[in-house]
Design an enzyme around this catalytic site. Structure first.
Site, PDB file in Angstrom:
ATOM      1  CG  ASP A   1      33.841 -18.260  52.100  1.00 14.47           C
ATOM      2  OD1 ASP A   1      32.898 -17.511  52.439  1.00 14.47           O
ATOM      3  OD2 ASP A   1      34.803 -17.873  51.436  1.00 14.47           O
TER       4      ASP A   1
ATOM      5  CD  GLU B   1      40.632 -13.425  55.754  1.00 17.03           C
ATOM      6  OE1 GLU B   1      41.800 -13.695  55.392  1.00 17.03           O
ATOM      7  OE2 GLU B   1      39.617 -13.777  55.107  1.00 17.03           O
TER       8      GLU B   1
END
Ligand code: DGY
Length: 422
Positions: free
Chosen positions: A160, A395
């Site tokens: 992103d 993550e």
């Protein structure tokens, strides 16, 4: 470690899909889901097939496989299902989804699972839907008839807030966008998430697309973000090859896929390889310029098999092993930083601005192996497993000390640990 990883996947299991993370990502994400299916396949094949089937249930009538499938669960995640207004498109499915796509990993993963566990019936079931997704990408997203496909939103890259996108995002004027409340900083430290400036432009782009009823021709014509992404095209090329192999398994005519593959082969290096830098750079189609930013994505053509041995050697010697760029040293102890260490704004704890991501390591690991860099591959696998045993299935990780960032109990990290250890 395998038991701990299974425990993460079971804990995030919602019955017919698996959340990428317990709180931060409470729905079904496209490429996460493919990797989760791979992890599940080692201990529960029926559940792995259900994972893929649930994702494919979100497919649009034009073939697009969306980046999020909501499955009707109420959560505090933003953007919520209503925000996308997908019903404005005549191609929207009957269940709630997002209105953009994500890197097409599913055919790659399905082939891997089939080759280990022999599931021809499921291959037969999924093949037409994978075909129509890939067809949509090649038909509706080939903006300049080059055989390469475009993404229209940073979220479609899966990376992103990558430094690759900052200049384009900086040129977008989001005025007129209605106020919204971010949901992604409730569970994760704000310093580990995208900057507000970037996030606002992510939402601005969604607003633009919903106002054009997700008409792809209009989006290609209007979107200020229109990019040929090295990652997306490398994954699609490899996925086309794997889809072709799956088609052969079930006796399908795969000549159309062969055509896609040949066109990508003809265009890929011409468009992305920069011989001065010895790197692959993305291409900004809207402004017709190379995006000269070095990130870990430059190693993805190794995974796809799209780079020559000479190019591979330059990538490894001049970048992967270079003390200034990606090598481990006194400060950075773990491979592979998601952005080059010498990049201005390198940020080792912020999302795609520098941290180590297990998926990126796994993709590059396979590329290194394929090109004979076995020592580097073994090191990348060892670093990944060391990070996960030190700090859990997070993550992403700070490459300096290996501490975890972002979501806890992150499904794809667990799934890829299972794959590595199995
Ligand atoms: C998020 O919510 O930040 C995701 O990355 C978008 O898919």
């Amino acid at each position: 470690m395998i038991e701990a990883a299974k425990d993460v996947l079971r804990g995030n299991d919602m019955g017919d899909f698996t959340k990428p993370g317990p709180n931060q990502y409470p729905h079904q994400w496209n490429w996460d889901s493919a990797l989760i299916a791979l992890g599940l396949s080692f201990f529960d094949i029926p559940r792995a097939l259900l994972e893929m089937r649930s994702l494919l249930n979100g497919q649009w009538l034009n073939g697009m496989l969306p980046h999020v499938v909501y499955h009707g669960h109420e959560t505090d995640y933003f953007p919520n299902p209503g925000f996308w207004k997908i019903e404005t498109s005549r191609y929207a499915p009957s269940i709630h989804t997002s209105g953009i796509t994500q890197p097409p990993l599913l055919a790659i993963i399905l082939r891997k699972i089939h080759e280990t566990f022999n599931i021809p019936d499921f291959v037969r079931e999924a093949f037409p839907q994978l075909m129509s997704w890939h067809r949509w990408l090649h038909d509706d997203r080939d903006a300049d008839n080059s055989g390469l496909v475009c993404i229209v939103h940073p979220w479609e890259s899966g990376t992103d807030d990558s430094p690759r996108w900052l200049e384009i995002l900086g040129g977008i004027d989001p005025s007129g966008l209605e106020a919204f409340a971010r949901g992604d900083t409730h569970y994760v430290d704000v310093d580990e998430r995208p900057y507000p400036h970037d996030y606002q432009r992510f939402i601005y782009l969604i607003d633009l697309f919903r106002r054009s009823a997700y008409d792809q021709g209009t989006i290609i014509a209007d979107s200020p973000f229109l990019v040929q992404d090295v990652l997306f095209n490398a994954i699609l090329y490899r996925a086309d090859k794997d889809l072709q192999a799956l088609g052969d398994v079930i006796g399908e005519d795969t000549s159309v896929i062969e055509g896609w593959i040949r066109r990508m082969e003809a265009g890929f290096n011409r468009r992305f390889w920069d011989d001065d830098a010895g790197l692959y750079y993305d291409f900004d189609v809207r402004h017709q310029r190379k995006i000269q930013i070095s990130t870990g994505i430059t190693f993805l053509p190794l995974f796809a098999g799209l780079t020559s041995p000479e190019q591979a050697e330059r990538l490894i010697h001049e970048h992967y092993q270079h003390p200034k760029h990606y090598a481990v040293d006194n400060q950075v102890k773990y491979h592979l930083t998601s952005a080059s260490k010498d990049l201005q704004g390198w940020d080792p704890r912020r999302y795609w601005r520098g941290p180590v991501w297990i998926l990126l390591n796994w993709l590059v690991y396979h590329g290194l192996l394929d090109y004979g860099y076995t020592r580097e591959a073994a090191g990348l696998c060892a670093d990944s497993l060391a990070l996960m045993s030190k700090s859990g299935f997070r993550e992403y990780y700070d490459p300096r000390d290996g501490t975890g960032c972002g979501s806890e109990r992150f499904s794809w990290s667990a799934a890829l640990a299972i794959d590595w250890l199995s």
